[in-house]
Design a protein around this motif. Structure first.
Motif, PDB file in Angstrom:
ATOM      1  N   LEU A  60       0.832  -1.210   0.000  1.00 63.38           N
ATOM      2  CA  LEU A  60       0.000   0.000   0.000  1.00 63.38           C
ATOM      3  C   LEU A  60       0.864   1.257   0.000  1.00 63.38           C
ATOM      4  O   LEU A  60       0.430   2.327  -0.383  1.00 63.38           O
ATOM      5  N   GLN A  61       2.109   1.106   0.471  1.00 65.62           N
ATOM      6  CA  GLN A  61       3.014   2.257   0.488  1.00 65.62           C
ATOM      7  C   GLN A  61       3.653   2.429  -0.886  1.00 65.62           C
ATOM      8  O   GLN A  61       3.938   1.447  -1.581  1.00 65.62           O
ATOM      9  N   ALA A  62       3.880   3.688  -1.257  1.00 67.94           N
ATOM     10  CA  ALA A  62       4.568   3.940  -2.517  1.00 67.94           C
ATOM     11  C   ALA A  62       6.032   3.550  -2.344  1.00 67.94           C
ATOM     12  O   ALA A  62       6.648   3.883  -1.333  1.00 67.94           O
ATOM     13  N   TYR A  63       6.573   2.834  -3.325  1.00 68.42           N
ATOM     14  CA  TYR A  63       8.006   2.473  -3.288  1.00 68.42           C
ATOM     15  C   TYR A  63       8.652   3.041  -4.538  1.00 68.42           C
ATOM     16  O   TYR A  63       8.211   2.799  -5.670  1.00 68.42           O
ATOM     17  N   VAL A  64       9.715   3.810  -4.316  1.00 72.04           N
ATOM     18  CA  VAL A  64      10.446   4.424  -5.420  1.00 72.04           C
ATOM     19  C   VAL A  64      11.933   4.194  -5.173  1.00 72.04           C
ATOM     20  O   VAL A  64      12.393   4.375  -4.047  1.00 72.04           O
ATOM     21  N   ALA A  65      12.654   3.754  -6.206  1.00 76.88           N
ATOM     22  CA  ALA A  65      14.108   3.622  -6.042  1.00 76.88           C
ATOM     23  C   ALA A  65      14.802   4.489  -7.092  1.00 76.88           C
ATOM     24  O   ALA A  65      14.281   4.677  -8.196  1.00 76.88           O
ATOM     25  N   MET A  66      15.969   5.041  -6.697  1.00 78.28           N
ATOM     26  CA  MET A  66      16.734   5.837  -7.679  1.00 78.28           C
ATOM     27  C   MET A  66      18.217   5.571  -7.507  1.00 78.28           C
ATOM     28  O   MET A  66      18.677   5.117  -6.453  1.00 78.28           O
ATOM     29  N   ASN A  67      18.945   5.863  -8.574  1.00 80.53           N
ATOM     30  CA  ASN A  67      20.400   5.680  -8.498  1.00 80.53           C
ATOM     31  C   ASN A  67      21.057   6.994  -8.052  1.00 80.53           C
ATOM     32  O   ASN A  67      20.345   7.982  -7.794  1.00 80.53           O
ATOM     33  N   THR A  68      22.388   6.978  -8.004  1.00 79.16           N
ATOM     34  CA  THR A  68      23.073   8.174  -7.483  1.00 79.16           C
ATOM     35  C   THR A  68      22.944   9.371  -8.426  1.00 79.16           C
ATOM     36  O   THR A  68      23.176  10.514  -8.032  1.00 79.16           O
ATOM     37  N   ALA A  69      22.538   9.097  -9.650  1.00 75.41           N
ATOM     38  CA  ALA A  69      22.320  10.213 -10.578  1.00 75.41           C
ATOM     39  C   ALA A  69      20.930  10.809 -10.385  1.00 75.41           C
ATOM     40  O   ALA A  69      20.555  11.765 -11.053  1.00 75.41           O
ATOM     41  N   GLY A  70      20.151  10.182  -9.493  1.00 72.48           N
ATOM     42  CA  GLY A  70      18.815  10.708  -9.206  1.00 72.48           C
ATOM     43  C   GLY A  70      17.752  10.189 -10.169  1.00 72.48           C
ATOM     44  O   GLY A  70      16.623  10.694 -10.178  1.00 72.48           O
ATOM     45  N   GLN A  71      18.097   9.139 -10.945  1.00 68.04           N
ATOM     46  CA  GLN A  71      17.119   8.612 -11.905  1.00 68.04           C
ATOM     47  C   GLN A  71      16.287   7.493 -11.293  1.00 68.04           C
ATOM     48  O   GLN A  71      16.805   6.669 -10.542  1.00 68.04           O
ATOM     49  N   VAL A  72      15.030   7.453 -11.660  1.00 70.67           N
ATOM     50  CA  VAL A  72      14.118   6.442 -11.133  1.00 70.67           C
ATOM     51  C   VAL A  72      14.440   5.085 -11.752  1.00 70.67           C
ATOM     52  O   VAL A  72      14.535   4.973 -12.976  1.00 70.67           O
TER      53      VAL A  72
END
Ligand code: ADP
Length: 524
Positions: free
Chosen positions: A13-25
């Motif tokens: 139910l929680q939003a999960y977002v991952a990004m790299n060190t460049a800030g890209q999803v």
């Protein structure tokens, strides 16, 4: 065994977002799509800052990311953060976010778990506003202050630039602005009217219809001068709900703002709840005012009537006395008529005196002037005064009291108490009965009992005895004349002396009244 992490994240139910060190999803679950509005296809590979971070926070975000990429420890990692996020449609909303990092073969990955806090914040804000309104109404010393507290709560806590409470006047032909909140620096101009006719502008319409109403775009409501002025002041929307009490509308509660942040039905429910509180408050206040007003007019009326009765009665009594003298040698029949007139006029005078006394005592206009006195002497005088009547009925009156009972009280008023209680005992006790007056003097309190062996007072009548004009069924059944005023006067006098009067539970025949008086009444 653990399930497949991808599948778990897909149903979370929680939003999960991952990004790299460049800030890209690099990851974006369905809950993230529901929260931020972008699909996985739209988000994949994009700069996270541009997707979900409001413009003013983006630099800060990028600087933090660069620091971590350069090897510094992330200050925000592993902590619960309250942040503002941006939706795909551009609106901002509050989120709670937890950020962690993992080292992967391709470099550091940041994982964010986020929760939309809009509803939770709205609920706590609404609860706070409702509490502030309840508190404001409870603490307000007058209706004007109460009205101000309500609009302030809506303006300050809910962030509405303008909040108004309109109330109808008694004629119901005009509604007046009882209180208006507006944020500092807002130029309201002709919008800030203080009176409206029912039907005019939003408050007038809401008042007349008795139902909620709203103006979604004040600028396009060109028919209304007030809406145009509001639009010039930078206000765009307006919502109004009626303030009602037991079936009739008393006024309108209106808020004006830039936009409606909350769902309309939720906002209407909040405003209706507050309007209901105001309605109840106003009704309570009106009832209190009416009670005070009624008590005042009742006393004024009583005093007026009594004066109007007393003066003509005095003329009748005086003229009767002269006529009796003139008729000293006249026919017996005439003399009896005159005596009947005099006796009736005398009785009426006593009633008028009682009514006047009561009105003065109850309105507090009659001062109690205390002095050192001997209660025993007062009782003896009262017994002596009623002696002939008691003898006619063959009653025995006994006084069981110390030879003197020193106390501090109003002698004239205590004599009135003695006269009322002893004359009642004599009046309501059939021939050959007994009346016993007992005084027990303590250091601080005096107990004074007047007991008789008469017709008694049924238990059902006792709670009402000290009400004006109340007469017990026993007195009415036996047609013993009386007005039901003496005990009310007696109790008022006793209470003005900080004492109490009660009727004791006597099984069987007889009545006992018990008066408790302080030896020295407390100073005012
Ligand atoms: P009144 O005697 O003029 O009717 P009071 O106010 O003195 O008015 O008394 C109120 C009522 O209380 C009386 O009408 C009577 O019913 C009852 N009452 C008062 N004193 C006695 C008593 N000693 N014995 C029986 N009834 C009494």
């Amino acid at each position: 065994m653990l399930g497949d992490p991808q599948r778990v994240l897909a149903v979370a139910l929680q939003a999960y977002v991952a990004m790299n060190t460049a800030g890209q999803v690099v990851a974006w679950n369905p809950a993230a799509q529901a929260t931020f509005g972008h699909t996985w296809e739209q988000a994949c590979g994009r700069d996270l800052a541009e997707l979900i971070i409001p413009v003013r926070y983006r630099e800060q975000h990028r600087a933090g990311l660069a620091r971590v990429a350069a090897g510094a420890a992330g200050r925000v990692l592993g902590r619960r953060l309250q942040l503002a996020a941006m939706h795909r449609d551009g609106h901002e909303f509050p989120i709670e976010l937890m950020l962690t990092a993992t080292d992967e073969p391709a470099g550091t990955l940041f994982h964010a778990f986020a929760q939309d806090m809009t509803t939770a914040q709205r609920v706590s804000r609404f609860t706070a506003v409702e509490a502030a309104v309840s508190r404001g109404l409870a603490e307000a010393s007058c209706s004007t202050e109460a009205a101000t507290r309500v609009v302030d709560a809506l303006g300050i806590r809910m962030g509405w630039p303008v909040a108004e409470l309109w109330l109808a006047d008694d004629s119901r032909r005009t509604i007046r602005c009882a209180a208006r909140y507006s944020t500092k620096g807002l130029r309201l101009g002709t919008f800030a009217l203080s009176e409206l006719e029912p039907g005019m502008s939003l408050p007038g319409r809401v008042y007349q219809q008795g139902t909620p109403d709203w103006i979604p775009d004040l600028a396009s409501d060109t028919a209304s001068l007030r809406s145009r002025a509001a639009a010039r002041a930078g206000l765009h929307v307006a919502v109004g709900v009626p303030v009602s009490a037991t079936g009739h509308t008393l006024g309108a509660l209106c808020v004006y703002g830039d936009r409606i942040e909350d769902p309309e039905d939720t906002l209407a429910a909040l405003l209706m709840g507050i309007a209901a509180q105001i309605g109840q408050y106003l009704e309570r206040r009106r009832a209190e005012e009416l009670t005070v007003e009624l008590a005042r007019t009742k006393d004024e009326f009583l005093a007026l009537v009594t004066h109007e009765i007393r003066n003509p009665l005095a003329v009748i009594v005086a003229a009767g006395a002269m006529l009796e003298e003139d008729l000293a040698d006249g026919p017996v029949e005439h003399r009896e008529h005159v005596r009947a007139i005099a006796a009736s006029a005398g009785r009426l005078t006593l009633i008028a005196d009682d009514l006047l006394d009561l009105a003065r005592l109850e309105s507090g206009n009659l001062a109690i002037s205390t002095a050192d006195l001997d209660l025993r002497a007062i009782i003896d005088d009262a017994v002596q005064a009623i002696g002939i009547t008691a003898q006619h009925k063959n009653l025995t009156i006994t006084v069981d009291s110390p030879a003197s009972v020193e106390m501090h009280a109003d002698p004239h008023r205590l004599r009135q108490v003695a006269d009322n209680l002893i004359s009642n005992a004599v009046k309501y006790t059939p021939a050959r009965g007994r009346v016993t007056i007992t005084v027990t003097a303590g250091d601080e309190q005096i107990l004074w009992q007047v007991a008789d062996t008469g017709i008694g007072i049924p238990a059902a009548d006792r709670p009402h005895l000290f009400r004006r004009f109340y007469r017990a069924s026993t007195a009415i059944d036996q047609r013993i004349p009386g007005t039901g005023l003496g005990l009310v006067i007696t109790r008022t006098i006793v209470e003005r002396h900080h004492g109490t009067i009660t009727v004791a539970d006597t099984d069987g025949a007889g009545t006992t009244f018990e008066v408790r008086l302080p030896v020295k009444p407390p100073s005012p």
